[in-house]
Design a protein around this motif. Structure first.
Motif, PDB file in Angstrom:
ATOM      1  N   UNK A  25       0.845  -1.062   0.050  1.00 57.01           N
ATOM      2  CA  UNK A  25       0.168   0.022   0.031  1.00 57.01           C
ATOM      3  C   UNK A  25       0.812   1.315   0.030  1.00 57.01           C
ATOM      4  N   UNK A  26       1.874   1.271   0.711  1.00 60.45           N
ATOM      5  CA  UNK A  26       2.610   2.404   0.891  1.00 60.45           C
ATOM      6  C   UNK A  26       3.581   2.520  -0.588  1.00 60.45           C
ATOM      7  N   UNK A  27       4.172   1.456  -1.219  1.00 56.23           N
ATOM      8  CA  UNK A  27       4.765   1.677  -2.151  1.00 56.23           C
ATOM      9  C   UNK A  27       3.934   1.889  -3.605  1.00 56.23           C
ATOM     10  N   UNK A  28       2.737   1.384  -3.579  1.00 55.33           N
ATOM     11  CA  UNK A  28       1.735   1.740  -4.405  1.00 55.33           C
ATOM     12  C   UNK A  28       1.572   3.199  -4.287  1.00 55.33           C
ATOM     13  N   UNK A  49      -5.640  10.264  -3.687  1.00 57.55           N
ATOM     14  CA  UNK A  49      -4.523   9.153  -3.799  1.00 57.55           C
ATOM     15  C   UNK A  49      -4.070   8.895  -2.256  1.00 57.55           C
ATOM     16  N   UNK A  50      -3.542  10.100  -1.680  1.00 56.60           N
ATOM     17  CA  UNK A  50      -3.212  10.087  -0.362  1.00 56.60           C
ATOM     18  C   UNK A  50      -4.215   9.354   0.662  1.00 56.60           C
ATOM     19  N   UNK A 144       1.335  -9.839 -13.731  1.00 54.06           N
ATOM     20  CA  UNK A 144       0.791  -8.480 -13.847  1.00 54.06           C
ATOM     21  C   UNK A 144       2.038  -7.452 -13.969  1.00 54.06           C
ATOM     22  N   UNK A 145       3.089  -7.344 -13.251  1.00 56.43           N
ATOM     23  CA  UNK A 145       3.931  -6.165 -13.333  1.00 56.43           C
ATOM     24  C   UNK A 145       4.688  -6.459 -14.434  1.00 56.43           C
ATOM     25  N   UNK A 146       5.142  -7.470 -14.717  1.00 53.09           N
ATOM     26  CA  UNK A 146       6.129  -7.998 -16.076  1.00 53.09           C
ATOM     27  C   UNK A 146       5.333  -7.768 -17.140  1.00 53.09           C
ATOM     28  N   UNK A 165       3.200   4.206 -16.527  1.00 53.01           N
ATOM     29  CA  UNK A 165       4.070   3.203 -16.184  1.00 53.01           C
ATOM     30  C   UNK A 165       3.752   3.251 -14.462  1.00 53.01           C
ATOM     31  N   UNK A 166       4.038   4.270 -13.990  1.00 50.25           N
ATOM     32  CA  UNK A 166       3.802   4.589 -12.463  1.00 50.25           C
ATOM     33  C   UNK A 166       2.409   4.368 -12.041  1.00 50.25           C
ATOM     34  N   UNK A 167       1.368   4.660 -12.905  1.00 50.56           N
ATOM     35  CA  UNK A 167       0.027   4.549 -12.717  1.00 50.56           C
ATOM     36  C   UNK A 167      -0.150   2.973 -12.634  1.00 50.56           C
ATOM     37  N   UNK A 168       0.045   2.133 -13.474  1.00 54.13           N
ATOM     38  CA  UNK A 168      -0.331   0.905 -13.662  1.00 54.13           C
ATOM     39  C   UNK A 168       0.494  -0.016 -12.470  1.00 54.13           C
ATOM     40  N   UNK A 169       1.889   0.237 -12.152  1.00 51.68           N
ATOM     41  CA  UNK A 169       2.523  -0.355 -10.994  1.00 51.68           C
ATOM     42  C   UNK A 169       1.870  -0.217  -9.861  1.00 51.68           C
ATOM     43  N   UNK A 170       1.668   1.202  -9.553  1.00 48.94           N
ATOM     44  CA  UNK A 170       1.052   1.472  -8.255  1.00 48.94           C
ATOM     45  C   UNK A 170      -0.358   0.966  -8.165  1.00 48.94           C
ATOM     46  N   UNK A 171      -1.276   0.743  -9.263  1.00 53.93           N
ATOM     47  CA  UNK A 171      -2.546   0.215  -8.905  1.00 53.93           C
ATOM     48  C   UNK A 171      -2.131  -1.512  -8.750  1.00 53.93           C
ATOM     49  N   UNK A 172      -1.512  -2.012  -9.523  1.00 52.61           N
ATOM     50  CA  UNK A 172      -1.132  -3.485  -9.198  1.00 52.61           C
ATOM     51  C   UNK A 172      -0.779  -3.604  -7.989  1.00 52.61           C
TER      52      UNK A 172
END
Length: 185
Positions: A25-28, A49-50, A144-146, A165-172
């Motif tokens: 949750x923090x990294x996302x 988001x916060x 999913x990430x790869x 890229x940041x959006x997708x990785x964060x949501x995953x």
């Protein structure tokens, strides 16, 4: 069915996965805030988001606190020590690989590819962790990430440097956190 959910092993696993959910949750949240900043979507979305990230992290923390006694009571077996050691090695290795490959890409003028490469490395680090912690959902997160890192540079308007890229990785990562917080059986 209630007896299954009160078993010490299940509660310990729930506490352990809640710790993972806290980190996801923090990294996302950080990745989503970077996306928000780079995409220029505004302060309102930043706050949203916060708030969602804080709510997800708080849920993870409360789940951990509820099940922490069972985790504390687990024996410190050689298998548990080995799993912890592998966890630390994999995580340290992940950051070393990202740092080295990021510098190599930048040196060769391919700095735009640092984000997709980082997402791939983060995804791949879930594979040994899925095995060592017997947590099959980590395989799904890895895929999913790869998969996302391989696809978005070809389809995003900004190519590999696109903030998506940041959006997708964060949501995953947020989805992984939610999955980790589901009730264990």
């Amino acid at each position: 069915m209630q007896a299954i959910h009160s078993a010490p092993g299940v509660q310990a696993r729930q506490a352990s996965r809640a710790i993972g959910a806290l980190f996801f949750s923090v990294f996302g949240t950080v990745l989503l805030e970077v996306w928000n900043r780079r995409a220029g979507t505004g302060a309102g979305l930043f706050s949203g988001i916060a708030v969602l990230g804080l709510a997800l992290a708080a849920s993870a923390w409360l789940t951990y606190r509820r099940h922490a006694p069972a985790l504390a009571e687990e024996a410190d077996t050689p298998a548990k020590q080995r799993a912890d050691r592998i966890f630390h090695i994999v995580n340290a290795g992940q950051w070393v690989v990202i740092l080295v490959l990021g510098n190599v890409l930048a040196h060769f003028g391919l700095g735009a590819w640092v984000v997709p490469m980082g997402i791939v490395v983060i995804g791949l680090h879930f594979v040994p962790l899925a095995h060592v912690f017997r947590n099959p959902p980590h395989y799904v997160t890895a895929a999913a990430l790869v998969g996302f890192a391989c696809l978005y540079p070809r389809h995003a308007a900004g190519g590999p440097a696109d903030p998506v890229g940041f959006l997708g990785a964060g949501l995953i990562l947020w989805m992984n956190a939610l999955w980790a917080l589901r009730r264990q059986t």
